[in-house]
Design a protein around this motif. Sequence first.
Motif, PDB file in Angstrom:
ATOM      1  N   UNK A 324      -0.371  -0.988  14.478  1.00 19.26           N
ATOM      2  CA  UNK A 324      -0.752  -0.106  15.579  1.00 19.26           C
ATOM      3  C   UNK A 324      -1.101   1.276  15.018  1.00 19.26           C
ATOM      4  N   UNK A 325      -2.397   1.640  15.038  1.00 20.74           N
ATOM      5  CA  UNK A 325      -2.784   2.914  14.431  1.00 20.74           C
ATOM      6  C   UNK A 325      -2.011   4.099  15.014  1.00 20.74           C
ATOM      7  N   UNK A 326      -1.755   4.040  16.333  1.00 22.96           N
ATOM      8  CA  UNK A 326      -1.009   5.146  16.951  1.00 22.96           C
ATOM      9  C   UNK A 326       0.362   5.267  16.307  1.00 22.96           C
ATOM     10  N   UNK A 327       0.999   4.113  16.050  1.00 28.12           N
ATOM     11  CA  UNK A 327       2.313   4.168  15.438  1.00 28.12           C
ATOM     12  C   UNK A 327       2.239   4.597  13.980  1.00 28.12           C
ATOM     13  N   UNK A 328       1.198   4.153  13.276  1.00 21.79           N
ATOM     14  CA  UNK A 328       1.079   4.531  11.864  1.00 21.79           C
ATOM     15  C   UNK A 328       0.975   6.048  11.734  1.00 21.79           C
ATOM     16  N   UNK A 329       0.222   6.657  12.651  1.00 23.53           N
ATOM     17  CA  UNK A 329       0.079   8.116  12.610  1.00 23.53           C
ATOM     18  C   UNK A 329       1.410   8.774  12.978  1.00 23.53           C
ATOM     19  N   UNK A 330       1.975   8.332  14.115  1.00 23.97           N
ATOM     20  CA  UNK A 330       3.247   8.903  14.568  1.00 23.97           C
ATOM     21  C   UNK A 330       4.323   8.743  13.503  1.00 23.97           C
ATOM     22  N   UNK A 331       4.439   7.521  13.004  1.00 28.79           N
ATOM     23  CA  UNK A 331       5.494   7.209  12.056  1.00 28.79           C
ATOM     24  C   UNK A 331       5.325   7.990  10.756  1.00 28.79           C
ATOM     25  N   UNK A 332       4.071   8.149  10.323  1.00 25.29           N
ATOM     26  CA  UNK A 332       3.814   8.895   9.093  1.00 25.29           C
ATOM     27  C   UNK A 332       4.242  10.345   9.238  1.00 25.29           C
ATOM     28  N   UNK A 333       3.895  10.937  10.376  1.00 24.03           N
ATOM     29  CA  UNK A 333       4.256  12.336  10.610  1.00 24.03           C
ATOM     30  C   UNK A 333       5.772  12.496  10.706  1.00 24.03           C
ATOM     31  N   UNK A 344       7.148   6.433   2.759  1.00 28.52           N
ATOM     32  CA  UNK A 344       6.769   5.831   4.027  1.00 28.52           C
ATOM     33  C   UNK A 344       5.513   6.510   4.581  1.00 28.52           C
ATOM     34  N   UNK A 345       5.417   7.804   4.360  1.00 30.66           N
ATOM     35  CA  UNK A 345       4.214   8.531   4.778  1.00 30.66           C
ATOM     36  C   UNK A 345       2.982   7.949   4.098  1.00 30.66           C
ATOM     37  N   UNK A 346       3.059   7.791   2.785  1.00 32.49           N
ATOM     38  CA  UNK A 346       1.891   7.296   2.053  1.00 32.49           C
ATOM     39  C   UNK A 346       1.567   5.854   2.411  1.00 32.49           C
ATOM     40  N   UNK A 347       2.604   5.051   2.601  1.00 32.14           N
ATOM     41  CA  UNK A 347       2.310   3.655   2.939  1.00 32.14           C
ATOM     42  C   UNK A 347       1.640   3.591   4.318  1.00 32.14           C
ATOM     43  N   UNK A 348       2.035   4.486   5.216  1.00 32.95           N
ATOM     44  CA  UNK A 348       1.364   4.534   6.520  1.00 32.95           C
ATOM     45  C   UNK A 348      -0.095   4.937   6.379  1.00 32.95           C
ATOM     46  N   UNK A 349      -0.362   5.945   5.567  1.00 33.67           N
ATOM     47  CA  UNK A 349      -1.747   6.392   5.362  1.00 33.67           C
ATOM     48  C   UNK A 349      -2.577   5.264   4.776  1.00 33.67           C
ATOM     49  N   UNK A 350      -2.004   4.584   3.793  1.00 33.89           N
ATOM     50  CA  UNK A 350      -2.771   3.513   3.133  1.00 33.89           C
ATOM     51  C   UNK A 350      -3.082   2.394   4.126  1.00 33.89           C
ATOM     52  N   UNK A 351      -2.064   2.015   4.922  1.00 33.94           N
ATOM     53  CA  UNK A 351      -2.314   0.976   5.929  1.00 33.94           C
ATOM     54  C   UNK A 351      -3.420   1.408   6.885  1.00 33.94           C
ATOM     55  N   UNK A 352      -3.351   2.660   7.285  1.00 35.74           N
ATOM     56  CA  UNK A 352      -4.344   3.188   8.221  1.00 35.74           C
ATOM     57  C   UNK A 352      -5.746   3.117   7.609  1.00 35.74           C
ATOM     58  N   UNK A 353      -5.845   3.483   6.343  1.00 36.80           N
ATOM     59  CA  UNK A 353      -7.143   3.441   5.661  1.00 36.80           C
ATOM     60  C   UNK A 353      -7.650   2.003   5.582  1.00 36.80           C
TER      61      UNK A 353
END
Lengths: 375, 262
Positions: A324-333, A344-353
């Motif tokens: 869920x892109x919304x969660x990836x952004x929220x969770x990363x922040x 966890x921040x970087x893994x979220x960014x990578x997943x998003x990319x």
Amino acid sequence: MFWQNFKYNLKLILRDRSLIFWTLAFPLIMALLFNLAFSNIENSEKFEPMAIAVVENAEWQKQEIFQKAFAALSAEGEEQLFHTEYLSETGAATALENEEITAYLEFQNGQPKITARENGINTTILKTVVERIGEQSQVVQEILRKNPAQLGELVRQEAPNLKDASRPHLSYTMVEYYTLIAMTCLYAGMISMTAVNRFLANMSLSGRRVAVSPTPKRWLILSGLSASYLVQVFGLALLFTFTIFGLKVDYGENFALVLLLSLVGCLAGTAFGVFVASSIRVSENAKTGLMIALSMFGCFLAGMMGITMKYVVDTNLPLLNQLNPANLITDGLYALYYYDVCERYWSNIITLVIITLVIICISIWNLRKEQYDNL
Amino acid sequence: MKHKKNSTAKLNVLEVTHLTKNYREQKAVDDLSFAVSEGEILGLLGPNGSGKSTTINCILALLKYQQGEIRIFGEPMTPASYDLKRKIGVIFQEVAVFDELSVYDNIDFFCGLYITDAAERKAKVEKALQLVGLTKYRKYLPKQLSGGLLRRLNIACGIAHEPELIFLDEPTVAVDPQSRRRILDNIKKLRDQGATIVYTSHYMEEVEELCDRIIILDHGKIIASGTTAELKQLVKDRSVKQVVGPTLNDVFLELTGRELRD
Ligand SMILES: Nc1ncnc2c1ncn2[C@@H]1O[C@H](COP(=O)(O)OP(=O)(O)O)[C@@H](O)[C@H]1O
Ligand SMILES: [Mg+2]
């Protein structure tokens, strides 16, 4: 030629009032509402160590790892997580009945078992801690052998929501602002969807004009997307300016990384719009409705209407939130704010990319068509 | 050079051979063949649903078709025929302009798809504004224009780049008499400037006034073709009328019926 088209794309976007309302003004209104709604709760919100019990029987004596872990997590201090009592099985049951504790942990045949009054966040945290210690038992053992003092730290790192909760000033409002940033990012999709729709012969009349012209539509789509992205980055800038200076929101020390994730998120939103524009053949209004609904649902799962939702999804349907892109952004922040380690921040960014790239590839595939069965 | 010497052999700007197009089971264009020579105005006349728009969209390589060959300036027309597209101007049946852009900006945007040089484009946009008589409306938004003016804007957007081959698909539908007059005069002017024109309509008298040659379509098939005089002769001649039959008659009925309501 690019600039000529870019200029007109900007004009087209900025003159679309409802689009501008949703993408630029709506997030600001939401921020204001969150601020009003949560400012009272915020002040009273302080994490208290959670009262639990452990059934101290022969089985427990065998669980060396758990013993040490719970001792570490119950040590007094700023980040104390549990207030642990060691009781007999009946003692623990009585304490639970009398509401002296939230839950108790018991081992049966070497397996941990948690008994709780209700399934709230606290119970979830306890479950997560127990699971993580169980899963990582080899690592834990290794550490016990080498440097037992590191154990507490490891447990904290391995159980994310545990650490969030153990922060002395857990801020629910922050999560709301993060979901708001996520929403603003995803709303970029509304602009890009409209922009791309204009240049597709099977979607719009203007698209037919483009199709019979000597300018390949990819250049128009590209300039449309650049303009969309620029406008929504401006929208994010407005949101940050308003929340930081108007609502005194503190995004923490790593603001550059907050911005980076927002920019990547905005790109994901833009790609999402191209995807919707190119794959579904319904009216533009229907598409806008779909984009709003999907974005809001994503934000809801990411905790916009209350962080409990995020815990529930993270625990029960982890894959849903991992995609869920919304969660990836929220969770990363969120990870950025609450953790010292940013893995966890970087893994979220990578997943998003990765998700963005996949969406773009599918869209390019959909857009490659130039001759249609019907119009 | 050869063409100039031999004045009788005019170049075919457009050649359609055996074009067949089905929408699922429904046949919209049925084995259609015709050619348009340089400088000519060809009228495609037919009632609603006879396949005029479908034919044009196939020629422009917007629609896939089951069978047939399209050649423009002697070359096969495909979606990637950008050099051909540069010489073509299209006015679609529906008004296709951006509501958010002014009259000037709309023409400039669509002209910009053909002409990249800013100064050259500016001159062409001005010329187009003048041609359709929208010069003093340049700052207006489309929603501030009357139906007739909007149609004229639609035309300006399609011809500002001064194409050599122009397709006009029912440009006068739902237009007031003044604007219609202006549009017909504009088309003549474009022809006088050397453009070849394919014009569709279901108004008999428009086609009669404008076109050098007329093709009457029904159910995606050519039911009659020729110059105005030839077609009139065909209608007058009773025996032929019986052969061509009620279909041609239907076309006229359809047309007159429409005219009364206008
Ligand atoms: N997108 C479409 N899908 C299915 N059938 C269509 C479509 N467009 C047109 N048709 C059918 O094809 C036939 C020809 O239509 P069209 O080319 O629009 O006629 P005209 O332009 O002469 O009014 C009609 O019977 C119409 O119903
Ligand atoms: Mg038509």
